[in-house]
Design a protein around this motif. Sequence first.
Motif, PDB file in Angstrom:
ATOM      1  N   SER A 334       0.824  -1.200   0.000  1.00 60.30           N
ATOM      2  CA  SER A 334       0.000   0.000   0.000  1.00 60.30           C
ATOM      3  C   SER A 334       0.866   1.260   0.000  1.00 60.30           C
ATOM      4  O   SER A 334       0.553   2.244  -0.680  1.00 60.30           O
ATOM      5  N   ASP A 337       2.074   1.770  -3.543  1.00 67.07           N
ATOM      6  CA  ASP A 337       0.999   2.302  -4.400  1.00 67.07           C
ATOM      7  C   ASP A 337       0.810   3.797  -4.157  1.00 67.07           C
ATOM      8  O   ASP A 337       0.667   4.577  -5.098  1.00 67.07           O
ATOM      9  N   ARG A 341       1.313   6.653  -6.990  1.00 67.85           N
ATOM     10  CA  ARG A 341       0.075   6.938  -7.706  1.00 67.85           C
ATOM     11  C   ARG A 341       0.093   8.385  -8.204  1.00 67.85           C
ATOM     12  O   ARG A 341       0.314   9.324  -7.433  1.00 67.85           O
ATOM     13  N   THR A 566       9.381   2.764 -11.457  1.00 67.27           N
ATOM     14  CA  THR A 566       8.518   2.209 -10.408  1.00 67.27           C
ATOM     15  C   THR A 566       9.359   1.414  -9.412  1.00 67.27           C
ATOM     16  O   THR A 566      10.396   0.853  -9.750  1.00 67.27           O
TER      17      THR A 566
END
Length: 602
Positions: A334, A337, A341, A566
Motif C-alpha cells: 500500500s 501504491d 500513484r 517504479t
Amino acid sequence: MVRGTSKAAPVRAIIRPLNLAMHEVEVVLTLPPGAAAEGAVLALPAWTPGSYLVRDYARFLDRLAVRDEQGRALAADKLDKQRWRLPAARGPLTVTYRLFCNDLTVRTNHVDATHAHLVGAATFLYLEGQGQRPVTVAFEGWPADWRVASALPQSGGTWLAADHDTLVDSPFELGTFRNHAFRTGGCAFEVAVTGPHPGDEARIVAGTRAIVEVCAKLFGGFPFKRYAFLLTFSPGNRGGLEHRDCTSLLADPLELDRPEGYWDLFLLIAHEFFHVWNVKRMRDPVLGPFDYQRENPTRLLWFHEGCTSFMQYGLVLHAGVAPWSWVARKLAASWADNVQRAGRLEQSLEEASFDAWIRHYKPTEFSANSTVSYYDKGAMVAWMMDAELRLASGGRQGLPDLFRLLWDRHGDGPVTDADLRKAFQALSGRDPAPFWDAYIQGRAELDAGPIARAYGLAMTLRAPWETLPEAEAADPEALRRARAYAGLTLGQPSPAIRNVAPGGPAARAGLGYGMEILAVDGYRTASAQEVQRRLGDGGPGATLPVLAAHLGRVATYRVTLAEDPTRTVQVALEPAPGPAQRAARAAWLGPALPNPRRGSRR
Ligand SMILES: [Zn+2]
C-alpha cells in the motif's frame, strides 16, 4: 446505547416474497390513523449510510398502490424520482409496492431461492417529517425453514425499529444460515453465516471473538448489548458495511483455501467492527442524522475510513489472527501504491473525502491519475500519525490512544476536524497544523522517516531489476527487459490500455485510455503479456513502433522507452530496536511482535 422508543403509533411493514427466482418481493406498509391526516409525503432514500453513492433505490420500486381502511384505491401523486404525496386520510392507509432485489452487495437488496438480504434504505418508504415514528417488520410467506437475522429486537415474529434511522441501520438476512453465538463483555454476539465455503467456521467465529475482545479492551467495553455479524459467502465477492449494532459482510469462499483468505476475512471483520466506534458513534456531524434524499459530503472520510483501515491491522495482530509478516507485506504494497500513484499530486485526502460521492464511488480510467483513496492513503497517513504520536511518547501512545481519548471525550456523538486536532495535540504536545497542512489538506509526499524512527523499521525501495530471480539477474537480456518502461497499464488478457502514466513514454507517444494495441515492433501482440514482452525487448532508450486501434481506426505510435521508475517496497523491523522503539512495537504489534533476534516470522 439504546435509543428511546417514540410514543407515536408505529408504521407496520410486512414483507412477502412474490417470486424468488425473479428476485421480487412485496412490501405492505400500514400507516396508522393520523399519519396522513393532512396528507403526507412518502419517500425512499437515494443512498445508504456508509456507502457514499446516490444509488436511486427507487428505480427498483414499482406497483405502488394506496388503499384506505375500506380497501378503496386512492391516488398517490409522484413528486420526484423517489417521493409520493398521499391523499389526506383520517384513518389508516395501506401502501403496497414491489421491489426488484437482484444485486448481491452489502448495500443493495438481494433475494433469491436461497436467501434474502434486505437493506433498510432500499426497502422501506418513510413518512417525511415522521422519521421518529417506530416501525414494526414482519415476514410472511417465506420458505418454512428460513430464519431471520437482524440487530433489531424481536417479539413474536415481529421486529421493532425505534425509528426510521434505526431501521435503515438494521439490515435483515433471511435464509437457512448457520447461526453461531457467543457472549463476552456482558454482550451477546451472533454470527449468521450464509452460503457454502470450504473453510473452518469455528475458526472464523473464534477469530471474530478475539477481534471484538481487543476492541472492548481498547474502548473499555461495548456500547451495545447485542451485535450481529451477517456474513455471506459468494464467489468473487468481498465487502462490508458498518452499522451501529451489526455489520453485513461478503466474502469469497474460494479464498478460504489459503491462510491469507482467513487473514483477509479477519481484516474485513476488524475494519467493520471498529466502525462501531469510528463513524457509527463518533462521527462527523454530517454523518447522522442523515438526509437520505441527497449526498451528505464529509471532509472526514480519511479519518473514518483511512484511520479504520490502519487500525484494522493492529486489531488482527493483537487478536493473534494474522501474522506480522503478512501485515508487513500488505502495508509495504500500500505504501508503494500511494507514493507512486499519479493522483497523489492532484487531490488531497480532504478533497478525496468530500468528493467520494462523485469520484471514489464513480471511478473512471482517469481515477488513478487524478485521485487518491481516502481508504488507502488515509491508512498510510494514519500510520504516520501513529508514528508521530509514538515518537512524542517514548513509543507508549499512538493512534489507538487517540481513539480512546476521542471516545472518552465525545462518546456517541459528533466529532469535528477541530476535535481531532485537539486530541492529536493533547497526546503529542505538538501543533497539529503542519501535519494536517502537509498530509490531510495538502498533497505533500508521504514521509517514511517518522515511521522508521518510531518503530525501528526499514522501508526499502527496490527497482524491478533488483527483484529478479538470481538466474535472470545474471542475464543481460532479462535485465534490459526489466529496466524498460513504457508507462502503460494494460487490461488482462486483452491488450487494451487501462491507464497511461502522465508524462511517461506512452503518453508522450500519444497513446491513451481505451486504445487497443495490435502490434509492437512489427510483431502481432494478442495479450497484455505479449505487449509488455515486446516493449521490454527494446530496453531503455529504444524507440519502437506500436500499432494501436482507436475508435475503429488504426495508427502507429512511436514509443521511446525509458528506465522503469517504479519501485516495490519492503518493510522489515530492524534487528536492534531502542527502548522507545520496543515500546512502540509492543503497543502496535501486540502478541504478533516478532522476536528481534530471529527477525520477522515468515
Ligand atoms: Zn469502512
